[in-house]
Design a protein around this motif. Structure first.
Motif, PDB file in Angstrom:
ATOM      1  N   LEU A  56       7.776   5.302  -4.706  1.00 50.01           N
ATOM      2  CA  LEU A  56       8.032   5.643  -6.106  1.00 50.01           C
ATOM      3  C   LEU A  56       7.977   7.163  -6.304  1.00 50.01           C
ATOM      4  CD1 LEU A  56       8.620   4.433  -8.891  1.00 50.01           C
ATOM      5  CD2 LEU A  56       6.157   4.365  -9.295  1.00 50.01           C
ATOM      6  N   LEU A  57       7.046   7.816  -5.619  1.00 42.61           N
ATOM      7  CA  LEU A  57       6.946   9.278  -5.723  1.00 42.61           C
ATOM      8  C   LEU A  57       8.177   9.957  -5.127  1.00 42.61           C
ATOM      9  CD1 LEU A  57       3.173   9.920  -4.932  1.00 42.61           C
ATOM     10  CD2 LEU A  57       4.308   9.688  -7.149  1.00 42.61           C
ATOM     11  N   GLU A  58       8.745   9.355  -4.081  1.00 44.03           N
ATOM     12  CA  GLU A  58       9.997   9.896  -3.538  1.00 44.03           C
ATOM     13  C   GLU A  58      11.094   9.831  -4.585  1.00 44.03           C
ATOM     14  OE1 GLU A  58      11.189   8.174   0.219  1.00 44.03           O
ATOM     15  OE2 GLU A  58       9.151   8.363   1.020  1.00 44.03           O
ATOM     16  N   PHE A  59      11.162   8.713  -5.299  1.00 45.38           N
ATOM     17  CA  PHE A  59      12.146   8.610  -6.381  1.00 45.38           C
ATOM     18  C   PHE A  59      11.877   9.667  -7.442  1.00 45.38           C
ATOM     19  CE2 PHE A  59      13.262   4.364  -4.781  1.00 45.38           C
ATOM     20  CZ  PHE A  59      14.629   4.360  -4.999  1.00 45.38           C
ATOM     21  N   ALA A  60      10.606   9.909  -7.759  1.00 48.29           N
ATOM     22  CA  ALA A  60      10.257  10.906  -8.780  1.00 48.29           C
ATOM     23  C   ALA A  60      10.832  12.267  -8.412  1.00 48.29           C
ATOM     24  CB  ALA A  60       8.742  10.987  -8.953  1.00 48.29           C
ATOM     25  N   ASP A  61      10.786  12.591  -7.112  1.00 45.37           N
ATOM     26  CA  ASP A  61      11.314  13.878  -6.647  1.00 45.37           C
ATOM     27  C   ASP A  61      12.833  13.930  -6.696  1.00 45.37           C
ATOM     28  OD1 ASP A  61       8.769  14.809  -6.129  1.00 45.37           O
ATOM     29  OD2 ASP A  61       8.821  14.265  -4.005  1.00 45.37           O
ATOM     30  N   ALA A 103       0.815  -1.217   0.000  1.00 47.42           N
ATOM     31  CA  ALA A 103       0.000   0.000   0.000  1.00 47.42           C
ATOM     32  C   ALA A 103       0.849   1.269   0.000  1.00 47.42           C
ATOM     33  CB  ALA A 103      -0.937   0.001   1.209  1.00 47.42           C
ATOM     34  N   ASP A 104       2.094   1.169   0.442  1.00 53.69           N
ATOM     35  CA  ASP A 104       2.960   2.352   0.546  1.00 53.69           C
ATOM     36  C   ASP A 104       3.991   2.446  -0.573  1.00 53.69           C
ATOM     37  OD1 ASP A 104       1.681   3.097   2.906  1.00 53.69           O
ATOM     38  OD2 ASP A 104       3.033   1.881   4.129  1.00 53.69           O
ATOM     39  N   ARG A 105       4.012   1.468  -1.460  1.00 52.22           N
ATOM     40  CA  ARG A 105       5.066   1.446  -2.479  1.00 52.22           C
ATOM     41  C   ARG A 105       4.958   2.606  -3.462  1.00 52.22           C
ATOM     42  NH1 ARG A 105       5.285  -5.092  -3.563  1.00 52.22           N
ATOM     43  NH2 ARG A 105       6.021  -5.602  -1.471  1.00 52.22           N
ATOM     44  N   LEU A 106       3.731   3.045  -3.750  1.00 53.61           N
ATOM     45  CA  LEU A 106       3.609   4.176  -4.673  1.00 53.61           C
ATOM     46  C   LEU A 106       4.198   5.441  -4.056  1.00 53.61           C
ATOM     47  CD1 LEU A 106       0.169   3.688  -6.452  1.00 53.61           C
ATOM     48  CD2 LEU A 106       2.472   3.403  -7.385  1.00 53.61           C
ATOM     49  N   ILE A 158      10.446  -5.376  -8.918  1.00 53.79           N
ATOM     50  CA  ILE A 158      10.511  -4.418  -7.806  1.00 53.79           C
ATOM     51  C   ILE A 158       9.181  -4.265  -7.076  1.00 53.79           C
ATOM     52  CG2 ILE A 158      12.513  -3.187  -8.705  1.00 53.79           C
ATOM     53  CD1 ILE A 158      10.666  -1.013  -9.737  1.00 53.79           C
ATOM     54  N   GLY A 159       8.244  -5.162  -7.339  1.00 53.38           N
ATOM     55  CA  GLY A 159       7.044  -5.214  -6.520  1.00 53.38           C
ATOM     56  C   GLY A 159       5.977  -4.181  -6.852  1.00 53.38           C
ATOM     57  N   LEU A 160       5.985  -3.689  -8.104  1.00 50.34           N
ATOM     58  CA  LEU A 160       4.998  -2.671  -8.471  1.00 50.34           C
ATOM     59  C   LEU A 160       3.996  -3.151  -9.522  1.00 50.34           C
ATOM     60  CD1 LEU A 160       7.385   0.404  -8.612  1.00 50.34           C
ATOM     61  CD2 LEU A 160       5.571   0.022  -6.947  1.00 50.34           C
ATOM     62  N   THR A 161       4.133  -4.399  -9.949  1.00 48.89           N
ATOM     63  CA  THR A 161       3.292  -4.861 -11.062  1.00 48.89           C
ATOM     64  C   THR A 161       1.807  -4.850 -10.729  1.00 48.89           C
ATOM     65  OG1 THR A 161       3.861  -7.099 -10.386  1.00 48.89           O
ATOM     66  CG2 THR A 161       5.024  -6.229 -12.291  1.00 48.89           C
ATOM     67  N   LYS A 162       1.443  -4.969  -9.440  1.00 48.95           N
ATOM     68  CA  LYS A 162       0.019  -4.930  -9.075  1.00 48.95           C
ATOM     69  C   LYS A 162      -0.477  -3.496  -8.891  1.00 48.95           C
ATOM     70  CE  LYS A 162      -0.313  -9.325  -6.557  1.00 48.95           C
ATOM     71  NZ  LYS A 162       0.900  -9.658  -5.805  1.00 48.95           N
ATOM     72  N   LEU A 163       0.460  -2.553  -8.771  1.00 46.60           N
ATOM     73  CA  LEU A 163       0.092  -1.185  -8.415  1.00 46.60           C
ATOM     74  C   LEU A 163       0.071  -0.230  -9.595  1.00 46.60           C
ATOM     75  CD1 LEU A 163       2.252  -0.955  -5.185  1.00 46.60           C
ATOM     76  CD2 LEU A 163      -0.225  -1.226  -5.309  1.00 46.60           C
ATOM     77  N   VAL A 164       0.851  -0.512 -10.602  1.00 47.59           N
ATOM     78  CA  VAL A 164       0.859   0.358 -11.779  1.00 47.59           C
ATOM     79  C   VAL A 164       0.532  -0.485 -13.005  1.00 47.59           C
ATOM     80  CG1 VAL A 164       2.540   1.950 -10.760  1.00 47.59           C
ATOM     81  CG2 VAL A 164       3.338   0.109 -12.220  1.00 47.59           C
ATOM     82  N   SER A 165       0.095   0.174 -14.049  1.00 46.52           N
ATOM     83  CA  SER A 165      -0.352  -0.552 -15.232  1.00 46.52           C
ATOM     84  C   SER A 165       0.812  -1.280 -15.912  1.00 46.52           C
ATOM     85  CB  SER A 165      -0.998   0.412 -16.220  1.00 46.52           C
ATOM     86  OG  SER A 165      -0.013   1.284 -16.764  1.00 46.52           O
TER      87      SER A 165
END
Length: 153
Positions: free
Chosen positions: A32-37, A26-29, A117-124
Motif C-alpha cells: 500500500l505504501l508503494e502505491f502511496a508513492d 504482514a507485507d500488504r501495508l 483487497i485484503g486490507l480490512t484486518k490491517l487498516v481501520s
C-alpha cells in the motif's frame, strides 16, 4: 480468487486486488505504501483551480478528488497528504485503476471493492470507509459529467 464480482471489475483494479491478496498479510501495508508513492500528479490546469476539487468527507485526512470525462474516457485525479500514506495509497489505487476506463466501466465497479483487497484486518474500518467514499464520489462525479445528475456543490 475470481468470483462473481469480477464480471464488472476492470483489469487494473482486479490486478491490484490480486497483488494484495497474493502478498502475505504482514507485507500488504508495504505494498500500500508503494502505491502511496505512485499517486499520479494532478495536471497543472486542475491543480491551479482547487475549487474544482471535491473534499472526500469520509476521509480523516484532507483528500480531494476531481473527475473528468473526455471523449468517453474517465480520468480520476486525487490529492492526499504524504503524511497520510494509507489514504494516499487508496487514492493511488483508485486513480490508477479508474483513469482510462469508460464511464460505464467506472459505474460498474462493485461498491465493495475496497473491502475485497485484503486490507480490512490491517487498516481501520474508517480508512476502508474513506476509500469507499472516494469510489462513491468518483462514480457520482462521472454521473454528473455525463449529465445523469445535476452537479452537487
Amino acid at each position: 480468487m475470481a468470483g462473481m464480482t469480477d464480471t464488472h471489475l476492470p483489469d487494473a483494479l482486479a490486478e491490484f486486488r490480486d497483488d494484495f491478496l497474493d502478498t502475505p498479510e504482514a507485507d500488504r501495508l508495504l505494498l500500500l505504501l508503494e502505491f502511496a508513492d505512485e499517486l499520479p500528479d494532478v495536471p497543472a490546469e486542475i491543480a491551479a483551480h482547487p475549487e474544482m476539487y471535491e473534499r472526500v468527507a469520509e476521509c480523516q485526512s484532507p483528500v480531494y478528488i476531481h473527475v473528468t470525462v473526455t471523449d468517453g474516457v474517465v480520468a480520476m485525479h486525487a490529492t492526499a497528504p504524504p503524511e497520510s500514506p494509507t489514504t494516499r495509497g487508496f487514492a493511488s489505487i483508485l486513480a490508477q485503476g479508474i483513469t482510462g476506463l469508460t464511464p460505464e466501466e467506472v459505474l460498474a465497479i462493485p461498491d465493495d471493492y475496497p473491502h475485497t483487497i485484503g486490507l480490512t484486518k490491517l487498516v481501520s474500518a474508517l480508512r476502508i470507509g474513506g476509500m469507499t467514499g472516494m469510489l462513491m464520489r468518483t462514480k457520482r462525479q462521472v454521473r454528473e459529467r455525463l449529465g445523469m445528475l445535476p452537479p452537487q456543490r
